[in-house]
Design an enzyme around this catalytic site. Structure first.
Site, mmCIF file in Angstrom:
data_model
loop_
_atom_site.group_PDB
_atom_site.id
_atom_site.type_symbol
_atom_site.label_atom_id
_atom_site.label_comp_id
_atom_site.label_asym_id
_atom_site.label_seq_id
_atom_site.Cartn_x
_atom_site.Cartn_y
_atom_site.Cartn_z
ATOM 1 N N GLY A 7 18.907 -125.896 -49.758
ATOM 2 C CA GLY A 7 18.731 -124.743 -50.627
ATOM 3 C C GLY A 7 18.546 -123.495 -49.789
ATOM 4 O O GLY A 7 17.461 -122.903 -49.747
ATOM 5 N N ALA A 8 19.616 -123.121 -49.072
ATOM 6 C CA ALA A 8 19.527 -121.988 -48.137
ATOM 7 C C ALA A 8 19.774 -120.682 -48.872
ATOM 8 O O ALA A 8 20.775 -119.997 -48.658
ATOM 9 C CB ALA A 8 20.517 -122.173 -46.985
ATOM 10 N N GLY A 9 18.850 -120.349 -49.772
ATOM 11 C CA GLY A 9 18.905 -119.067 -50.463
ATOM 12 C C GLY A 9 18.222 -118.002 -49.634
ATOM 13 O O GLY A 9 18.289 -118.023 -48.399
ATOM 14 N N ILE A 11 14.925 -117.227 -48.984
ATOM 15 C CA ILE A 11 13.891 -117.706 -48.061
ATOM 16 C C ILE A 11 14.452 -118.751 -47.116
ATOM 17 O O ILE A 11 14.223 -118.713 -45.893
ATOM 18 C CB ILE A 11 12.683 -118.263 -48.829
ATOM 19 C CG1 ILE A 11 11.865 -117.125 -49.458
ATOM 20 C CG2 ILE A 11 11.786 -119.089 -47.911
ATOM 21 C CD1 ILE A 11 11.124 -116.246 -48.469
ATOM 22 N N ASN A 102 6.337 -122.169 -54.752
ATOM 23 C CA ASN A 102 5.236 -121.465 -55.377
ATOM 24 C C ASN A 102 4.403 -122.446 -56.193
ATOM 25 O O ASN A 102 4.899 -123.478 -56.661
ATOM 26 C CB ASN A 102 5.760 -120.363 -56.303
ATOM 27 C CG ASN A 102 6.290 -119.161 -55.544
ATOM 28 O OD1 ASN A 102 5.718 -118.757 -54.531
ATOM 29 N ND2 ASN A 102 7.379 -118.589 -56.012
ATOM 30 N N LYS A 205 -2.798 -117.598 -52.723
ATOM 31 C CA LYS A 205 -1.515 -117.064 -53.190
ATOM 32 C C LYS A 205 -1.346 -117.266 -54.695
ATOM 33 O O LYS A 205 -0.871 -116.378 -55.404
ATOM 34 C CB LYS A 205 -0.355 -117.708 -52.445
ATOM 35 C CG LYS A 205 0.978 -117.089 -52.865
ATOM 36 C CD LYS A 205 2.162 -117.572 -52.077
ATOM 37 C CE LYS A 205 3.417 -116.827 -52.556
ATOM 38 N NZ LYS A 205 4.644 -117.346 -51.939
ATOM 39 N N ASN A 209 0.153 -115.300 -58.174
ATOM 40 C CA ASN A 209 1.328 -115.794 -58.888
ATOM 41 C C ASN A 209 1.020 -116.186 -60.323
ATOM 42 O O ASN A 209 1.820 -115.935 -61.233
ATOM 43 C CB ASN A 209 1.920 -117.003 -58.147
ATOM 44 C CG ASN A 209 2.725 -116.616 -56.929
ATOM 45 O OD1 ASN A 209 3.100 -115.462 -56.769
ATOM 46 N ND2 ASN A 209 2.981 -117.565 -56.054
ATOM 47 N N GLU A 286 10.103 -120.520 -63.374
ATOM 48 C CA GLU A 286 9.303 -121.486 -62.618
ATOM 49 C C GLU A 286 7.891 -121.559 -63.218
ATOM 50 O O GLU A 286 6.895 -121.251 -62.573
ATOM 51 C CB GLU A 286 9.260 -121.048 -61.158
ATOM 52 C CG GLU A 286 9.070 -122.164 -60.175
ATOM 53 C CD GLU A 286 9.210 -121.710 -58.739
ATOM 54 O OE1 GLU A 286 9.212 -122.581 -57.862
ATOM 55 O OE2 GLU A 286 9.325 -120.497 -58.482
#
Length: 329
Positions: A7-9, A11, A102, A205, A209, A286
Site C-alpha cells: 500500500g505505497a500511497g 505515507i 490510525n 495521537k 483523531n 476509517e
C-alpha cells in the site's frame, strides 16, 4: 534487510523512499497511475526538509518480491482483513508486520501479561478474528505516525510536516527487531524512537483523531476552524476527556493535557483531516479503528462516554448516506 511496503500511497511511498535512501532494500506494492509514475521516474519527494528522488523496486504483484524481513502496511485499517492474498508471498517465518494505522490496532490486547483484558479481541478492528487470521498478532510491530504527506500527483509525494514514526512491541520492552528497523529508518532521515509503552503514544495521537476526524467530516471544517469555534472546541475537549478516561481504564497513561492537545491541533492550521479527505474523495471512512474501537473499549472498561457515542452514531450514518443513492419520491 528486505522491506516491502504494502500500500505505497502517500505515507507508504514516503517511508519506502526514505528507507531506500538510507540503504535498505525496498519494494513498493502499488497500483494504477501512481505505480506507473513511480516505476518510470522513481518516488519524487517534495519536502521542506529537502527534495529527493528514490528509485526502489515497484510492482503490483508481491510474488515478484518474495519473502521479506518487514512488511510496512500502508493500507487503511478496514482493508486489513482483505489483504491476505497480497501479503502471503511476502512472509517468511520471522517476517514482522509494521502497522502504520490510525486508531486502535487489532493487536491492542496482545502481549499484556497479567492485564485483566489480555487476549481480548477488539471486534471493531478484528471482527470475528478476520484481521488476526490474516495479520498474526505475533508478527505485529506497532507504529504511531506523526507525519503528514499527500500524493500531489502520481509518483510525487508532498511531505508537509513531521518525520516521527514511533515503534514498539505489543508486549513492551525494546526488541532487536524494532531496533533494527528503527536504525534503518533513522539512516533514511526519519525519527524512529522505540517506545517500551507504545500504547501511551497511541492514545496521545488518538485523542486528536477520535475528536477531530469525525467532527471534521460532519462539519467539513479544518483543524483551525474546529479549534476556533467555541462550541465545537468544547465538544472536542469533552471527547478527549472521555478518551483519556478510557485509556487509563485500559492501562495506558498518555501524558498530555486536553488543552495542550487542542492547542497543538490549532497550530496545524487549516489542514483537512484524513477522514474529511476520504469523504471528499468518496472513499470509505476509517470509523471503526478511530472511534468505533474507542467506544468498544469504553464498554469493556465501564467508562461512560456519551459524547463519543453520539458522534460515533452521527459519523456512522454519514458514512452510510454519503455514497448511497437518495431514494426518489
Amino acid at each position: 534487510m528486505r522491506v516491502a511496503v504494502l500500500g505505497a500511497g502517500a505515507i507508504g511511498a514516503y517511508v519506502g523512499a526514505a528507507l531506500h535512501r538510507g540503504g535498505t532494500e525496498v519494494h513498493l506494492v502499488a497500483r494504477g497511475a501512481h505505480l506507473a509514475a513511480m516505476a518510470a521516474d522513481g518516488v519524487r519527494v517534495r519536502s521542506p526538509r529537502g527534495d529527493f528522488v528514490a528509485r526502489p523496486h515497484v510492482t503490483s504483484d508481491p510474488r515478484e518480491i518474495g519473502p521479506v524481513d518487514y512488511v510496512f502496511l500502508g493500507l487503511k485499517a478496514h482493508s486489513y482483513p482483505d489483504c491476505g492474498a497480497l501479503l502471503e508471498p511476502l512472509l517468511h517465518r520471522d517476517t514482522a508486520l509494521v502497522a502504520a494505522q490510525n486508531g486502535i490496532p487489532w493487536w491492542y490486547f496482545h502481549g499484556l501479561a497479567g492485564h485483566p483484558l489480555a487476549g481480548q479481541r477488539v471486534e471493531a478492528v478484528d471482527p470475528g478474528g478476520a484481521t488476526s487470521r490474516v495479520l498474526a498478532v505475533e508478527r505485529a510491530i506497532g507504529c504511531v505516525v506523526y507525519c503528514s504527506t499527500v500524493i500531489e500527483e502520481p509518483g510525487v509525494i508532498r511531505h508537509l510536516e513531521g518525520t516521527r514514526f514511533s515503534l514498539g512491541e505489543p508486549s513492551g520492552g525494546i526488541s532487536a527487531r524494532c531496533q533494527r528497523l528503527a536504525d534503518a529508518m533513522i539512516a533514511g532521515g526519519l525519527k524512529a524512537p522505540v517506545e517500551p509503552r507504545l500504547r501511551d503514544d497511541i492514545w496521545v495521537k488518538l485523542m486528536g483523531n477520535v475528536a477531530f476526524n469525525p467532527l471534521s467530516a460532519l462539519t467539513r471544517a479544518t483543524m483551525a476552524q474546529m479549534c476556533e469555534h467555541g462550541e465545537t472546541r468544547a465538544l472536542v475537549a469533552e471527547m478527549m476527556t472521555e478518551a483519556l478516561a478510557i485509556a487509563r481504564a485500559a492501562g495506558a497513561d498518555p501524558r498530555v493535557s486536553v488543552e495542550k492537545r487542542i492547542d497543538g491541533a490549532w497550530r496545524v492550521g487549516h489542514h483537512k483531516t484524513s477522514m474529511l479527505q476520504d469523504l471528499e474523495a468518496g472513499k470509505p471512512l476509517e470509523i471503526d479503528a478511530i472511534i468505533g474501537a474507542v467506544v468498544e473499549l469504553a464498554d469493556l472498561t465501564g467508562v461512560p462516554a456519551p459524547a463519543l457515542r453520539h458522534v460515533r452514531a452521527a459519523i456512522g450514518l454519514l458514512d452510510r448516506t454519503a455514497t448511497a443513492a437518495i431514494p426518489v419520491g
